[in-house]
Scaffold this active site. Structure first.
Site, PDB file in Angstrom:
ATOM      1  N   ASP A  36      47.488 -11.130  27.734  1.00 43.11           N
ATOM      2  CA  ASP A  36      46.769 -11.773  28.833  1.00 43.11           C
ATOM      3  C   ASP A  36      47.730 -12.526  29.745  1.00 43.11           C
ATOM      4  O   ASP A  36      47.596 -12.517  30.977  1.00 43.11           O
ATOM      5  CB  ASP A  36      45.719 -12.747  28.282  1.00 43.11           C
ATOM      6  CG  ASP A  36      44.547 -12.018  27.639  1.00 43.11           C
ATOM      7  OD1 ASP A  36      44.445 -10.787  27.828  1.00 43.11           O
ATOM      8  OD2 ASP A  36      43.752 -12.673  26.949  1.00 43.11           O
ATOM      9  N   GLU A  38      50.941 -11.881  30.321  1.00 40.35           N
ATOM     10  CA  GLU A  38      51.726 -10.956  31.121  1.00 40.35           C
ATOM     11  C   GLU A  38      50.877 -10.362  32.247  1.00 40.35           C
ATOM     12  O   GLU A  38      51.333 -10.221  33.395  1.00 40.35           O
ATOM     13  CB  GLU A  38      52.284  -9.832  30.242  1.00 40.35           C
ATOM     14  CG  GLU A  38      53.103  -8.778  30.984  1.00 40.35           C
ATOM     15  CD  GLU A  38      54.406  -9.324  31.561  1.00 40.35           C
ATOM     16  OE1 GLU A  38      55.063  -8.608  32.326  1.00 40.35           O
ATOM     17  OE2 GLU A  38      54.773 -10.479  31.241  1.00 40.35           O
ATOM     18  N   TYR A  39      49.620 -10.034  31.925  1.00 41.14           N
ATOM     19  CA  TYR A  39      48.704  -9.507  32.946  1.00 41.14           C
ATOM     20  C   TYR A  39      48.527 -10.540  34.065  1.00 41.14           C
ATOM     21  O   TYR A  39      48.583 -10.202  35.254  1.00 41.14           O
ATOM     22  CB  TYR A  39      47.353  -9.164  32.314  1.00 41.14           C
ATOM     23  CG  TYR A  39      46.338  -8.591  33.292  1.00 41.14           C
ATOM     24  CD1 TYR A  39      46.211  -7.222  33.485  1.00 41.14           C
ATOM     25  CD2 TYR A  39      45.500  -9.432  34.022  1.00 41.14           C
ATOM     26  CE1 TYR A  39      45.289  -6.708  34.376  1.00 41.14           C
ATOM     27  CE2 TYR A  39      44.582  -8.935  34.918  1.00 41.14           C
ATOM     28  CZ  TYR A  39      44.476  -7.561  35.091  1.00 41.14           C
ATOM     29  OH  TYR A  39      43.567  -7.053  35.983  1.00 41.14           O
ATOM     30  N   LYS A 123      21.696   7.762  26.465  1.00 39.63           N
ATOM     31  CA  LYS A 123      20.950   7.321  27.640  1.00 39.63           C
ATOM     32  C   LYS A 123      21.153   5.810  27.769  1.00 39.63           C
ATOM     33  O   LYS A 123      20.573   5.026  27.021  1.00 39.63           O
ATOM     34  CB  LYS A 123      19.462   7.640  27.528  1.00 39.63           C
ATOM     35  CG  LYS A 123      18.696   7.281  28.793  1.00 39.63           C
ATOM     36  CD  LYS A 123      17.232   7.618  28.677  1.00 39.63           C
ATOM     37  CE  LYS A 123      16.522   7.311  30.001  1.00 39.63           C
ATOM     38  NZ  LYS A 123      16.653   5.892  30.391  1.00 39.63           N
TER      39      LYS A 123
END
Length: 682
Positions: A36, A38-39, A123
């Site tokens: 997280d 690094e992001y 569905k």
């Protein structure tokens, strides 16, 4: 461009690629490759570069998913191809019947005598949307709406991280319409409800309601914070590429483009394969990260789908197999009577609140007196409540062993009897021989029927009078201001502003909405009148056939029966409605509210009974205008080219449909040839 500018542009492209890959790994494949921290570092670097160099900012940048300012409202979007609903199957016998119908329809083709191959998938229990890409970039997104027209929710869809902003293709098609479901994963649903509780706000009832409410936010920043998900389930229109020849192949292609696809999809042979898949999927249901309410079966071969075609508002080549509804026990605290738009008296069980299928149920329809007698439902009984098809609450039956036998003689446990007088207006209740329904005999003189008739008239699919809600209609009817739909057009700002919770500005807005409803096409007006047995499709057929209201008013039962798909019972109902003096007086008072068209008999040229396909951009006609011309001339518009296609109308940048037309030897027309042909007599 200077070396520094080139360096910044290259870095922006690199950051976007890294973030896009990280989003796919995290949100689609559930296999994150970045921490997280690094992001976040990469994301902040990209934001900084785009802020410092605004010329590098583009709509497909990951930074544009955060949402923007509040919009003024949703704009209507006409779908290129209708977003049809699916027929439902609730039992093994109905699935067997579906497979039999498919096999019989394909008799005499290359699929005759073999087990049909079906593509199966969950569905989803979410909100259907259409996403249009132009030359690889996300251009527009819309809700399903009524199947023909939805709401433009483009900016909100951009905030959903599982939806690619740019297609992963070197040579993307000119246009690609991807269809799928917006939903909320179970863990995201729990998170937003916990956050709402912490803020002291109202929580959502179930993930579907949360997804629907989040997608229809005017402030896309709210949508972005809700963390919605998207799963693709098909392709609508396409220009500029050749698609795989099977549904499974097309889904695999969408997965390659970066769209999330249900991992539980399978291709199976024959009806046995369908039933085995249904059982297998049902066993996975509770452990799946999102809610489903059944399985969808589609004939896998696209060519076979084309042969099978459609009925009314559903494809013949697909069906939704629903899981058994969830059931719970509760008490019947009372049986109330509701009076509907056509005067039908419907008994409704007032229940001790019970949580069934994701919602709290407090009322359930008992349909009619015969149904109540058949199930022997009494006030005070313990009953089993279910949501039929996971939608409509109903009482499945009485738990007789819980009925207090010693109290059977007391009035509270006496058998239900339908009232002989309308509970709203006191008029006699009649039951026509051969009908299950009992009806109030007072027509629009009954306030309940009057209110329901006005609600039906003003609804979006009819005259579309925005802002005329139930409470406002109740006030207007109770005050004697409106007795028929025609009275709506006699209202003024002073009358409206004098109602509870209606200021002058609100009154002006409603008057503007009433004024804007003038000029609706005849088909919408016919549906709005609430003629018994006349739904939207029948209203369209009547408008196409007769063209003008006066022509229909003077038509006989035999002439009305000549309208396609209108049988004798429906024709008799329409003729009786048109012959009723009160109805004719209301229609006369509404003159100028609807817009007549031209009947087929007067406007039909060589288009009658012919199938057209539109492709490319026409010089002066929009697709909607061209479609209207074709339908007015008695023809119909199809979305793809097949052997059943009579004419292909081609404009600029025509793609694969034009190539298919050449391959099949279909007649190809430009706009001038097309309009000239429709003007000619047969």
């Amino acid at each position: 461009m200077s070396p520094a500018q080139i360096k910044n542009a290259d870095r922006v492209r690199d950051l976007r690629a890294q973030i896009a890959t990280a989003n796919t790994q995290y949100y689609v494949l559930d296999a994150p490759t970045l921490s997280d921290a690094e992001y976040d570092r990469l994301f902040r670097e990209l934001q900084t570069l785009e802020t410092e160099h605004p010329e590098l900012l583009t709509l497909d940048s990951p930074t544009q998913r955060v949402g923007g300012k509040v919009a003024r409202g949703f704009v209507g979007v006409t779908h290129r191809l209708p977003m049809l609903s699916l027929a439902n199957a609730f039992s093994e016998a109905e699935v067997l019947a579906f497979d039999r119908r498919v096999s019989e329809a394909l008799a005499g083709t290359g699929w005759a005598g073999t087990e049909i191959e079906y593509a199966c998938e969950p569905k989803f229990d979410g909100l259907a949307v259409s996403i249009l890409y132009r030359h690889g970039l996300l251009a527009q997104g819309a809700t399903r709406g009524d199947g023909e027209t939805g709401e433009d929710v483009t900016e909100n869809l951009r905030t959903i991280r599982t939806i690619p902003l740019r297609l992963a293709l070197e040579n993307p098609p000119a246009e690609l319409e991807v269809r799928g479901e917006v939903l909320m994963l179970r863990h995201d649903f729990e998170r937003i409800n916990q956050e709402a509780l912490a803020r002291g706000e109202k929580t959502f009832v179930n993930p579907r309601n949360a997804a629907a409410g989040s997608l229809r936010q005017l402030d896309s920043r709210v949508t972005a914070a809700r963390r919605l998900s998207f799963f693709a389930y098909g392709i609508g229109s396409v220009e500029g590429t050749v698609l795989a020849k099977t549904h499974a192949g097309q889904m695999a292609w969408l997965a390659d483009l970066g769209f999330p696809i249900a991992s539980q999809r399978r291709v199976v042979p024959g009806v046995r394969g369908l039933l085995d898949y249904f059982a297998w999927l049902g066993a996975q249901r509770d452990a799946m990260p999102y809610a489903i309410d059944g399985a969808v079966y589609k004939v896998n071969a696209i060519a076979a789908q084309t042969v099978l075609g459609f009925v009314a508002r559903a494809p013949r080549f697909a069906i939704a197999h629903k899981y058994p509804a969830q059931e719970e026990m509760t008490l019947v605290e009372g049986i109330d009577i509701q009076v509907g738009r056509t005067g039908v008296l419907t008994p409704v069980a007032r229940l001790k609140p019970v949580f069934v299928g994701g919602v709290t149920v407090t009322n359930a329809t008992l349909h009619n007196a015969d149904e109540v007698a058949k199930k022997d439902i009494r006030v005070g009984d313990t009953v089993m409540v279910r949501r039929a098809g996971d939608v409509i609450p109903e009482v499945a039956g009485v738990v007789l062993e819980r009925r207090p036998m010693r109290d059977l003689l007391e009035p509270i446990f006496s058998a239900f009897v339908m009232p002989t007088e309308c509970p709203v207006c006191g008029a006699p209740v009649l039951r026509i021989e051969g009908e299950a329904a009992a009806r109030c005999s007072n027509g629009l003189a009954c306030p309940a029927q009057r209110k329901q008739a006005i609600r039906h008239f003003a609804q979006r699919r009819a005259m579309d009078i925005e802002g005329l809600g139930d409470k406002l209609i109740d006030q207007l009817v109770d005050a004697g201001q409106i007795k028929t739909p025609a009275d709506l057009y006699r209202l003024d700002v002073a009358i409206l502003a004098g109602l509870d919770r209606m200021g002058e500005k609100s009154a002006e807005n409603l008057m503007a909405a009433i004024s804007a409803s003038r000029g609706r096409p005849l088909s919408r007006f016919l549906f709005a009148l609430g003629i018994r047995h006349v739904g939207e499709e029948t209203a369209k057929a009547l408008a196409r056939h007769f063209g003008a209201m006066d022509t229909l008013l003077h038509a006989s039962v035999e002439q009305i029966s000549a309208v396609p798909d209108v049988g004798p019972v429906v024709a008799a109902s329409i003729a009786a409605f048109c012959a009723e003096p009160h109805n004719r007086a209301v229609i006369e008072a509404l003159r100028g509210v609807w817009s007549d068209g031209a009947p087929q008999a007067q406007s039909v040229g060589r288009g009658v009974g012919k199938t057209f396909v539109l492709t490319g951009t026409l010089p002066s006609l929009s697709r909607e205008q061209a479609k209207a011309l074709i339908e007015a001339a008695g023809g119909k518009v199809a979305g793809s080219v097949s052997k059943k296609t009579d004419f292909v109308v081609a404009g600029f940048d025509a793609g694969s449909k034009l190539a298919k037309a050449h391959e099949l030897g279909r007649v190809i027309l430009n706009e001038a040839e097309f309009t000239k042909m429709l003007e000619e007599n047969p």
